[in-house]
Design a protein around this motif. Structure first.
Motif, PDB file in Angstrom:
ATOM      1  N   GLN A 109       0.851  -1.183   0.063  1.00  0.00           N
ATOM      2  CA  GLN A 109       0.148  -0.123   0.170  1.00  0.00           C
ATOM      3  C   GLN A 109       0.746   1.207   0.015  1.00  0.00           C
ATOM      4  N   CYS A 110       1.940   1.107   0.930  1.00  0.00           N
ATOM      5  CA  CYS A 110       2.683   2.389   0.846  1.00  0.00           C
ATOM      6  C   CYS A 110       3.453   2.698  -0.424  1.00  0.00           C
ATOM      7  N   MET A 111       3.849   1.650  -1.068  1.00  0.00           N
ATOM      8  CA  MET A 111       4.601   1.851  -2.230  1.00  0.00           C
ATOM      9  C   MET A 111       3.781   2.165  -3.407  1.00  0.00           C
ATOM     10  N   THR A 112       2.458   1.802  -3.645  1.00  0.00           N
ATOM     11  CA  THR A 112       1.617   1.835  -4.790  1.00  0.00           C
ATOM     12  C   THR A 112       0.652   2.887  -4.642  1.00  0.00           C
ATOM     13  N   SER A 113       0.231   3.461  -3.411  1.00  0.00           N
ATOM     14  CA  SER A 113      -0.842   4.302  -3.037  1.00  0.00           C
ATOM     15  C   SER A 113      -0.508   5.694  -3.062  1.00  0.00           C
ATOM     16  N   GLY A 173      -8.006  12.804  -1.217  1.00  0.00           N
ATOM     17  CA  GLY A 173      -7.047  11.777  -1.947  1.00  0.00           C
ATOM     18  C   GLY A 173      -7.311  10.545  -1.460  1.00  0.00           C
ATOM     19  N   ARG A 174      -6.367   9.474  -1.896  1.00  0.00           N
ATOM     20  CA  ARG A 174      -6.504   8.152  -1.518  1.00  0.00           C
ATOM     21  C   ARG A 174      -5.835   7.874  -0.101  1.00  0.00           C
ATOM     22  N   ALA A 175      -6.433   6.780   0.488  1.00  0.00           N
ATOM     23  CA  ALA A 175      -6.155   6.673   1.704  1.00  0.00           C
ATOM     24  C   ALA A 175      -6.246   4.948   2.137  1.00  0.00           C
ATOM     25  N   PHE A 176      -5.690   4.576   2.944  1.00  0.00           N
ATOM     26  CA  PHE A 176      -5.855   3.015   3.140  1.00  0.00           C
ATOM     27  C   PHE A 176      -5.506   2.818   4.725  1.00  0.00           C
ATOM     28  N   MET A 177      -6.084   1.718   5.504  1.00  0.00           N
ATOM     29  CA  MET A 177      -5.986   1.515   6.737  1.00  0.00           C
ATOM     30  C   MET A 177      -5.304  -0.105   6.971  1.00  0.00           C
ATOM     31  N   ILE A 178      -4.426  -0.440   7.600  1.00  0.00           N
ATOM     32  CA  ILE A 178      -4.098  -1.825   8.106  1.00  0.00           C
ATOM     33  C   ILE A 178      -4.198  -1.906   9.468  1.00  0.00           C
ATOM     34  N   GLY A 208      -2.543   5.602   6.108  1.00  0.00           N
ATOM     35  CA  GLY A 208      -1.874   6.122   5.266  1.00  0.00           C
ATOM     36  C   GLY A 208      -2.747   7.040   4.281  1.00  0.00           C
ATOM     37  N   PHE A 209      -2.158   8.560   4.158  1.00  0.00           N
ATOM     38  CA  PHE A 209      -2.852   9.129   3.261  1.00  0.00           C
ATOM     39  C   PHE A 209      -2.061   9.913   2.272  1.00  0.00           C
ATOM     40  N   GLU A 210      -2.862  10.365   1.175  1.00  0.00           N
ATOM     41  CA  GLU A 210      -2.131  10.857  -0.052  1.00  0.00           C
ATOM     42  C   GLU A 210      -2.032  12.425   0.256  1.00  0.00           C
ATOM     43  N   GLY A 244       6.474  10.670   2.884  1.00  0.00           N
ATOM     44  CA  GLY A 244       6.550  10.546   1.416  1.00  0.00           C
ATOM     45  C   GLY A 244       7.867  10.091   0.627  1.00  0.00           C
ATOM     46  N   ARG A 245       7.845   9.671  -0.496  1.00  0.00           N
ATOM     47  CA  ARG A 245       8.969   8.962  -0.894  1.00  0.00           C
ATOM     48  C   ARG A 245      10.122  10.023  -1.073  1.00  0.00           C
TER      49      ARG A 245
END
Length: 410
Positions: free
Chosen positions: A123-127, A220-225, A234-236, A270-271
């Protein structure tokens, strides 16, 4: 659904019990209970279904949490209670597995901590996540609201036998240092059914809320684990991350939970751009510190290393064990230490983690030499050069990478 609960079901629950588990307040072990298993199972079944079953007090012990003085309370139910909790968990798991979301990994069949780590890496690498919300719930198992939990269970479970048993476990006393108490909130951490109840609670409080109410309102995009009560988001966009960060304490406070003010934080993750500037932060999840680093091809990827506290805690336990067993035969000590080292590799042996496995291996070597050297008052009992010869005869297991979190090549 209680018609599935029969002697055969209880026998399977007994088979799944860990035979070396600690006994409860009554001192009865799993092996002792199994000496007259069929009679005991029939008696347990009759009492559970008639409503005459009494949930015995849970023996509470405290284990170290981290490297400081803070401890984690663990509840140890009686063997019969543990067996019945396991049987009820086996009934409820298929029901809730249909409801639990993909972001949930804690104590579910076929879903492990390494699965959560792999998903987090992907998720961190692609989102395009630029911000990580590292969340910590203060004393989750001790503050879980029983009234809310009962209402959540009513959504899917209406069987009177099952709900009555769960109610008895929630109201069971806690025996600590020969003092019996009845906490108004929480469920003992350590019971067979506690992980499932905690997952059900957080499914409604956090998972569904984030998926159905939070994400549709973000720009923006977001995810949770989430793994049990540990979660990262994680938030964009920074504004989305700050918005959720502000509302999160209110959401948890509504259900009797508290967000730890010091351990819950927003991390700029961020990257790296390759130009000079502020380096991205790091965060810990499931015993690993996550940070940005260069791959062998020179590309930026997310790497993991053993969290400093976890490495210190592991070596501290090795030190304590070597101190207590230093007078046992060297061959016996070596066999036990090898098992502990393999156990460390089994969890922390991840791709790109060889340096930290080597640090643990070297730390165990130093600790073992220290306590072998102190087995007598003779100053030259086990100097380092003699210990090197001992290690040639009793080598430690070679460093082994067991897991890979890289779902795809970066």
């Amino acid at each position: 659904m209680n018609h599935y609960l029969d002697v055969d079901w209880l026998r399977e629950a007994y088979r799944r019990l860990r035979k070396a588990s600690a006994p409860g307040y009554d001192g009865q072990t799993v092996a002792d209970y199994g000496k007259d298993l069929e009679t005991n199972l029939q008696s347990l079944l009759d009492r559970a279904k008639s409503g005459s079953y009494f949930a015995p007090p849970v023996r509470r012990v405290h284990i170290p949490k981290g490297t400081g003085k803070e401890t984690r309370p663990i509840g140890i139910p009686a063997t019969e209670d543990k067996l019945l909790q396991r049987a009820v968990s086996m009934l409820l798991e298929p029901i809730y597995e249909q409801d639990f979301l993909e972001c949930s990994y804690g104590f579910r069949p076929g879903r492990s901590a390494h699965g959560a780590l792999s998903d987090l890496w992907s998720q961190c690498m692609t989102s395009g996540a630029q911000w990580i919300l590292d969340m910590d719930i203060s004393k989750f198992f001790d503050t879980l609201d029983k009234t809310h939990l009962r209402s959540f269970l009513q959504h899917r479970v209406r069987d009177g036998v099952i709900t009555r048993l769960i109610g008895k476990w929630l109201n069971a006393g806690v025996l600590e240092q020969e003092v019996l108490s009845y906490p108004e909130a929480g469920t003992p951490q350590g019971g067979s059914i506690s992980p499932l109840l905690s997952s059900i609670y957080l499914h409604y409080v956090l998972d569904q809320w984030f998926a159905q109410e939070v994400k549709p309102r973000l720009r923006g995009r977001a995810f949770m684990i989430r793994f049990a009560d540990d979660a990262v988001m994680g938030f964009e966009l920074q504004e989305d991350a700050e918005k959720v960060f502000r509302v999160l304490p209110k959401r948890f406070g509504k259900y009797g939970l508290t967000i730890h003010p010091d351990k819950t934080r927003l991390v700029a993750f961020g990257r790296p751009s390759g130009t000079e500037g502020k380096r991205p932060g790091t965060f810990d999840f499931l015993g690993f510190t996550h940070y940005w680093g260069k791959s062998r091809r020179g590309k930026w990827i997310i790497k993991q290393k053993t969290a400093r506290q976890r490495l210190s805690r592991g070596l501290k336990r090795i030190d304590e064990w070597c101190r207590r067993h230093r007078h046992e035969p060297v061959a016996d000590q070596h066999r036990e230490l090898c098992q502990k080292i393999r156990g460390h590799y089994a969890y922390y042996g991840m791709t790109g983690h060889g340096l930290w496995l080597k640090k643990f291996n070297q730390g165990v070597r130093r600790i073992w030499q220290k306590w072998l050297h102190r087995r007598s008052r003779t100053p030259s009992d086990m100097p380092w050069d003699r210990f090197v010869r001992v290690m040639e005869r009793y080598p430690f297991p070679p460093i082994r990478v067991v897991h890979s979190v890289y779902a795809a090549k970066p």
